[in-house]
Motif scaffolding. Structure first.
Motif, PDB file in Angstrom:
ATOM      1  N   GLU A  76       0.808  -1.217   0.000  1.00  0.00           N
ATOM      2  CA  GLU A  76       0.000   0.000   0.000  1.00  0.00           C
ATOM      3  C   GLU A  76       0.845   1.274   0.000  1.00  0.00           C
ATOM      4  N   THR A  77       2.112   1.161   0.389  1.00  0.00           N
ATOM      5  CA  THR A  77       2.909   2.382   0.558  1.00  0.00           C
ATOM      6  C   THR A  77       4.202   2.394  -0.244  1.00  0.00           C
ATOM      7  N   TRP A  78       4.479   1.364  -1.056  1.00  0.00           N
ATOM      8  CA  TRP A  78       5.792   1.274  -1.697  1.00  0.00           C
ATOM      9  C   TRP A  78       6.067   2.454  -2.608  1.00  0.00           C
ATOM     10  N   GLN A  79       5.039   3.023  -3.221  1.00  0.00           N
ATOM     11  CA  GLN A  79       5.261   4.161  -4.105  1.00  0.00           C
ATOM     12  C   GLN A  79       5.626   5.436  -3.346  1.00  0.00           C
ATOM     13  N   GLN A  80       5.476   5.409  -2.017  1.00  0.00           N
ATOM     14  CA  GLN A  80       5.908   6.535  -1.194  1.00  0.00           C
ATOM     15  C   GLN A  80       7.393   6.446  -0.843  1.00  0.00           C
ATOM     16  N   ALA A  81       8.034   5.338  -1.204  1.00  0.00           N
ATOM     17  CA  ALA A  81       9.470   5.176  -0.947  1.00  0.00           C
ATOM     18  C   ALA A  81      10.248   6.211  -1.762  1.00  0.00           C
ATOM     19  N   PRO A  82      11.443   6.593  -1.293  1.00  0.00           N
ATOM     20  CA  PRO A  82      12.238   7.612  -1.993  1.00  0.00           C
ATOM     21  C   PRO A  82      12.896   7.058  -3.254  1.00  0.00           C
ATOM     22  N   LEU A  83      12.078   6.780  -4.259  1.00  0.00           N
ATOM     23  CA  LEU A  83      12.576   6.278  -5.533  1.00  0.00           C
ATOM     24  C   LEU A  83      12.982   7.472  -6.390  1.00  0.00           C
ATOM     25  N   GLU A  84      14.226   7.460  -6.872  1.00  0.00           N
ATOM     26  CA  GLU A  84      14.741   8.621  -7.591  1.00  0.00           C
ATOM     27  C   GLU A  84      14.113   8.778  -8.968  1.00  0.00           C
ATOM     28  N   GLY A  85      13.883   7.680  -9.662  1.00  0.00           N
ATOM     29  CA  GLY A  85      13.310   7.774 -10.990  1.00  0.00           C
ATOM     30  C   GLY A  85      13.153   6.407 -11.614  1.00  0.00           C
ATOM     31  N   ARG A  86      12.125   6.240 -12.402  1.00  0.00           N
ATOM     32  CA  ARG A  86      11.889   4.993 -13.125  1.00  0.00           C
ATOM     33  C   ARG A  86      12.814   4.938 -14.336  1.00  0.00           C
ATOM     34  N   VAL A  87      13.404   3.783 -14.572  1.00  0.00           N
ATOM     35  CA  VAL A  87      14.336   3.622 -15.681  1.00  0.00           C
ATOM     36  C   VAL A  87      13.556   3.538 -16.991  1.00  0.00           C
ATOM     37  N   ALA A 230      16.185  11.975 -14.129  1.00  0.00           N
ATOM     38  CA  ALA A 230      16.118  10.976 -13.065  1.00  0.00           C
ATOM     39  C   ALA A 230      15.692   9.643 -13.663  1.00  0.00           C
ATOM     40  N   GLY A 231      16.449   8.610 -13.388  1.00  0.00           N
ATOM     41  CA  GLY A 231      16.156   7.288 -13.929  1.00  0.00           C
ATOM     42  C   GLY A 231      16.999   6.914 -15.127  1.00  0.00           C
TER      43      GLY A 231
END
Length: 291
Positions: A76-87, A230-231
């Motif tokens: 439910e919360t993984w998209q709130q993780a500090p992901l820098e950018g989708r490749v 980013a990514g």
């Protein structure tokens, strides 16, 4: 000299890296779900030891992350993780001293749909959620010795505090704690202190292929706006490494116009005059990277 204390717990994770935090969180969630649905509740004490002053102190790497584990752990919360950018854009280059030849991306380096992350930031995001499940995260507790009884690991001993440069106890000396546990999970890295001890004492490497090691060197650059997205991901082979040394370079686009530039350099090089950090400085002068 102060008496050494003993702490008894059920499950101990050594090292607060992504594997240990993920394992502690998953175990804590299983226990929570069991106690919510079962008539007979269970109480399991779980702790994670971290030698650094805070979570992320020793997680210095940028990385490309397959999000499958995050989706399973934090649906439910993984998209709130500090992901820098989708490749979305990636390149694989074979480098000579002056040229960079674009090659088809080999399957192990295909990262479309994955995410560039900073491991330090990711761990700081994970830690509070792990603690919310009742897991104790103990910072500044370096595990220095594995406790064995009859060939079985029964816990760890943490390092003494208040030791002088001459290795003698000072006035504020405080002995480490013996933490005894039914299960000990080592997540302390590829050259962990306890792993090396157990390898020698239990002959874990006997009859196995030898380990192969490399050093990773990186810098984080601030770039003019729009220079990289980013990514964006680039991996390189070849120069400045010779054909007898394994490794390669990497360039990862981060948010806020930052980029991670690094080199992985195998440690089995035969030329004693080779210095991996110097090779990284040479790599930065290549036209494909300098621009």
């Amino acid at each position: 000299m102060s008496e050494r204390e003993t702490l008894d717990i059920d499950v101990l994770f050594v090292g607060a890296g992504p594997a240990s935090l993920a394992g502690a969180y998953h175990l804590g969630r299983l226990i929570r779900d069991h106690n919510r649905d079962a008539k007979s509740k269970i109480e399991v004490s779980i702790a994670v030891l971290e030698k650094g002053k805070e979570i992320g102190s020793h997680a210095l790497s940028g990385a490309v992350l397959d999000p499958r584990a995050l989706v399973e752990l934090f649906p439910e919360t993984w998209q709130q993780a500090p992901l820098e950018g989708r490749v979305e854009r990636e390149k694989f280059l074979f480098m000579t001293k002056e040229r960079a030849i674009s090659l088809p991306i080999p399957p192990p380096l295909r990262n479309q749909g994955k995410y560039v992350v900073s491991l330090g930031r990711l761990l700081k995001w994970m830690a509070p959620q792990v603690e919310a499940l009742g897991v104790d995260i103990l910072c500044e507790f370096p595990a220095t010795e594995a406790l064995l009884e009859a060939g079985r690991v029964v816990g760890v001993r943490t390092g003494d505090k208040g030791i002088g440069r001459d290795l003698r106890p000072k006035a504020n000396h405080e002995p480490g704690v013996d933490i005894r546990s039914q299960v000990v999970v080592l997540g302390e890295g590829p050259r962990g202190t306890l792993t090396k001890q157990l390898d020698q004492r239990l002959a874990l490497s006997a009859g196995k292929n030898p380990q192969v090691y490399a050093i990773g060197i990186k810098e984080v650059w601030d770039l003019p706006p729009g220079r990289i997205q980013a990514g964006d991901v680039t991996h390189t082979l070849g120069w400045p490494l010779n054909f007898h040394t394994f490794g390669g370079g990497f360039i990862y686009g981060m948010q806020n116009d930052q980029v991670i530039v690094g080199l992985v350099h195998g440690l089995d090089y035969s030329n004693p005059l080779v210095a991996p950090h110097t090779e990284f400085q040479r790599m930065k002068t290549h036209p494909a990277i300098r621009k």
